[in-house]
Design an enzyme around this catalytic site. Sequence first.
Site, PDB file in Angstrom:
ATOM      1  N   GLY A  11      37.091  35.631  48.043  1.00  0.00           N
ATOM      2  CA  GLY A  11      35.640  35.263  49.202  1.00  0.00           C
ATOM      3  C   GLY A  11      34.501  34.421  48.055  1.00  0.00           C
ATOM      4  N   VAL A  23      28.736  25.942  33.607  1.00  0.00           N
ATOM      5  CA  VAL A  23      30.200  25.554  33.304  1.00  0.00           C
ATOM      6  C   VAL A  23      30.367  24.234  32.168  1.00  0.00           C
ATOM      7  CG1 VAL A  23      32.553  24.850  33.449  1.00  0.00           C
ATOM      8  CG2 VAL A  23      31.589  27.485  33.790  1.00  0.00           C
ATOM      9  N   VAL A  24      29.934  23.417  33.596  1.00  0.00           N
ATOM     10  CA  VAL A  24      30.099  21.842  33.003  1.00  0.00           C
ATOM     11  C   VAL A  24      29.639  21.539  32.499  1.00  0.00           C
ATOM     12  CG1 VAL A  24      29.787  19.664  34.270  1.00  0.00           C
ATOM     13  CG2 VAL A  24      31.014  21.297  35.524  1.00  0.00           C
ATOM     14  N   ARG A  72      42.238  31.807  49.727  1.00  0.00           N
ATOM     15  CA  ARG A  72      42.848  32.742  49.528  1.00  0.00           C
ATOM     16  C   ARG A  72      44.881  31.753  48.719  1.00  0.00           C
ATOM     17  NH1 ARG A  72      39.390  35.932  51.878  1.00  0.00           N
ATOM     18  NH2 ARG A  72      38.547  36.818  50.330  1.00  0.00           N
ATOM     19  N   ASP A 103      38.186  41.046  41.569  1.00  0.00           N
ATOM     20  CA  ASP A 103      39.975  41.451  41.514  1.00  0.00           C
ATOM     21  C   ASP A 103      41.040  40.844  41.372  1.00  0.00           C
ATOM     22  OD1 ASP A 103      39.220  42.994  43.824  1.00  0.00           O
ATOM     23  OD2 ASP A 103      40.286  44.680  42.727  1.00  0.00           O
ATOM     24  N   THR A 126      31.636  37.892  43.345  1.00  0.00           N
ATOM     25  CA  THR A 126      31.812  38.511  44.205  1.00  0.00           C
ATOM     26  C   THR A 126      30.635  39.511  45.174  1.00  0.00           C
ATOM     27  OG1 THR A 126      33.405  40.744  45.285  1.00  0.00           O
ATOM     28  CG2 THR A 126      32.850  40.404  43.076  1.00  0.00           C
ATOM     29  N   ASP A 128      30.100  41.799  47.126  1.00  0.00           N
ATOM     30  CA  ASP A 128      30.734  43.205  46.407  1.00  0.00           C
ATOM     31  C   ASP A 128      29.983  43.852  45.707  1.00  0.00           C
ATOM     32  OD1 ASP A 128      31.609  42.734  49.512  1.00  0.00           O
ATOM     33  OD2 ASP A 128      33.647  43.071  48.326  1.00  0.00           O
ATOM     34  N   ASP A 130      31.890  45.148  42.962  1.00  0.00           N
ATOM     35  CA  ASP A 130      33.046  46.179  42.658  1.00  0.00           C
ATOM     36  C   ASP A 130      33.989  45.844  41.262  1.00  0.00           C
ATOM     37  OD1 ASP A 130      34.405  44.133  44.222  1.00  0.00           O
ATOM     38  OD2 ASP A 130      35.805  44.723  45.386  1.00  0.00           O
ATOM     39  N   ARG A 172      33.594  45.824  50.880  1.00  0.00           N
ATOM     40  CA  ARG A 172      35.254  45.825  50.757  1.00  0.00           C
ATOM     41  C   ARG A 172      35.307  47.402  50.698  1.00  0.00           C
ATOM     42  NH1 ARG A 172      38.209  41.269  47.194  1.00  0.00           N
ATOM     43  NH2 ARG A 172      36.502  42.425  45.984  1.00  0.00           N
ATOM     44  N   GLU A 228      31.568  48.410  55.434  1.00  0.00           N
ATOM     45  CA  GLU A 228      32.703  47.984  56.422  1.00  0.00           C
ATOM     46  C   GLU A 228      34.461  49.030  55.955  1.00  0.00           C
ATOM     47  OE1 GLU A 228      34.644  44.300  55.488  1.00  0.00           O
ATOM     48  OE2 GLU A 228      33.235  44.773  53.117  1.00  0.00           O
ATOM     49  N   ARG A 260      27.744  36.776  53.070  1.00  0.00           N
ATOM     50  CA  ARG A 260      27.990  35.807  52.319  1.00  0.00           C
ATOM     51  C   ARG A 260      27.080  34.585  51.625  1.00  0.00           C
ATOM     52  NH1 ARG A 260      32.294  37.291  50.430  1.00  0.00           N
ATOM     53  NH2 ARG A 260      34.205  38.038  51.152  1.00  0.00           N
TER      54      ARG A 260
HETATM   55  P1  ADP Z   1      38.815  38.146  45.562  1.00  0.00           P
HETATM   56  O1  ADP Z   1      39.406  37.148  44.080  1.00  0.00           O
HETATM   57  O2  ADP Z   1      37.388  37.684  46.266  1.00  0.00           O
HETATM   58  O3  ADP Z   1      39.337  39.800  44.857  1.00  0.00           O
HETATM   59  P2  ADP Z   1      41.573  38.289  46.759  1.00  0.00           P
HETATM   60  O4  ADP Z   1      42.415  39.838  46.577  1.00  0.00           O
HETATM   61  O5  ADP Z   1      41.517  37.647  48.727  1.00  0.00           O
HETATM   62  O6  ADP Z   1      40.324  37.618  46.642  1.00  0.00           O
HETATM   63  O7  ADP Z   1      41.875  37.712  45.785  1.00  0.00           O
HETATM   64  C1  ADP Z   1      42.618  35.771  45.833  1.00  0.00           C
HETATM   65  C2  ADP Z   1      42.880  35.229  45.654  1.00  0.00           C
HETATM   66  O8  ADP Z   1      44.426  35.612  43.845  1.00  0.00           O
HETATM   67  C3  ADP Z   1      44.822  35.477  45.856  1.00  0.00           C
HETATM   68  O9  ADP Z   1      45.026  34.444  47.321  1.00  0.00           O
HETATM   69  C4  ADP Z   1      45.516  35.392  45.805  1.00  0.00           C
HETATM   70  O10 ADP Z   1      45.573  33.850  45.115  1.00  0.00           O
HETATM   71  C5  ADP Z   1      45.410  35.483  44.094  1.00  0.00           C
HETATM   72  N1  ADP Z   1      46.199  37.171  43.482  1.00  0.00           N
HETATM   73  C6  ADP Z   1      45.439  38.106  43.862  1.00  0.00           C
HETATM   74  N2  ADP Z   1      46.454  38.882  43.830  1.00  0.00           N
HETATM   75  C7  ADP Z   1      46.903  38.307  42.808  1.00  0.00           C
HETATM   76  C8  ADP Z   1      48.244  38.954  42.146  1.00  0.00           C
HETATM   77  N3  ADP Z   1      48.712  40.217  42.438  1.00  0.00           N
HETATM   78  N4  ADP Z   1      48.902  37.727  41.578  1.00  0.00           N
HETATM   79  C9  ADP Z   1      48.621  36.627  41.823  1.00  0.00           C
HETATM   80  N5  ADP Z   1      47.931  36.148  42.528  1.00  0.00           N
HETATM   81  C10 ADP Z   1      46.862  37.259  43.057  1.00  0.00           C
END
Ligand code: ADP
Length: 333
Positions: A11, A23-24, A72, A103, A126, A128, A130, A172, A228, A260
Amino acid sequence: MKKIAVLTSGGDAPGMNACIRSVVLTAQRYGIDVIGYLHGYNGPLKQEYIDLNASDVANIIQRGGTVLHSARCLEFKTDEAAKTAAANLDELGVEALLVIGGDGSFRGAAHLANFWSGQVIGLPGTIDNDIYGSDATIGFYTAVETAVSSIDKVRDTADAFERVFLIEVMGRNAGFIGLAAAVASSADHILLPELFRTSDDEMQNIMNHLLCARERHGNNSYIVVVTENIWPGGVTALADELSKKSGSESRPVILGHVQRGGSPVTQDRLLATKLGAFAVEAALAGETNIMVGEQDMQVVTVPLEKTWKKQKALDPYLVKVATDLFDETKIRT
Ligand code: ADP
């Protein structure tokens, strides 16, 4: 160290651009080249990237979203995908990968580290909030600001019509946005995942609370902030149920993705800038499999695994204020 890469994943959150910029600029200070992978983990998987120089990150500190785009990439969970990404990173001579995300994105970084000898460093991005190990995450403050200003607006119309409004905020499975937004907008009641019992209990609780407020203050506006994913059927179902049970017309409002967006507030820009710089310095120091965060205004490193294995708690005193000290049913008259 000659080259690092950065990507944004999961997200999007306001402040991600401020973080990329930091970073840059920090890498430039140390003579390190930076590439930006595009579309989350699709970047290293499909070798989609751009070179990032200081001129590329000028005038982005104030922009929401992410110039690297986010996505994603479910495929990245496979071993084959991580191996391909590792080979691609090596091909470009990347020594450390900085991942700005939540996470899920950190799990992705840890997964990659199983197949890649380079360093992986997470930055908490994020709305959230969290993520265990950092007091705040990049984007959280802006999302709360947006939620509060939206709730203030709903309050105006709720006052005019003496209506009940149920306002759904993001989070979330965590109540950080809900708690902060509810307290800062003087919402009358909140439903947070951390405190949620059963739907029946919570409905009874809202009913008691609403009746108590109406007895004391007459038919004023009444606002409930709802996180939510908490109520079966969402706030629309909750509003229908409450309208029927209480006889007071109850309207749902889903704030959704507006939370967002927008220009990051100062706190998010500062956090993003500090953590972006610190992540580069952590990479230079040879750190890997860690997240950079902030605790008590100090930058810290946290083992990546801890960020999702441990659960971050809500501020207990703010919970007390919201659910005890200011609770209408507990205030003596
Ligand atoms: P966020 O980082 O906001 O928690 P997601 O849970 O959608 O978002 O995770 C983002 C991306 O990280 C996923 O689309 C995938 O590419 C990667 N990812 C998430 N979980 C795993 C995992 N267990 N192993 C490998 N890649 C992962």
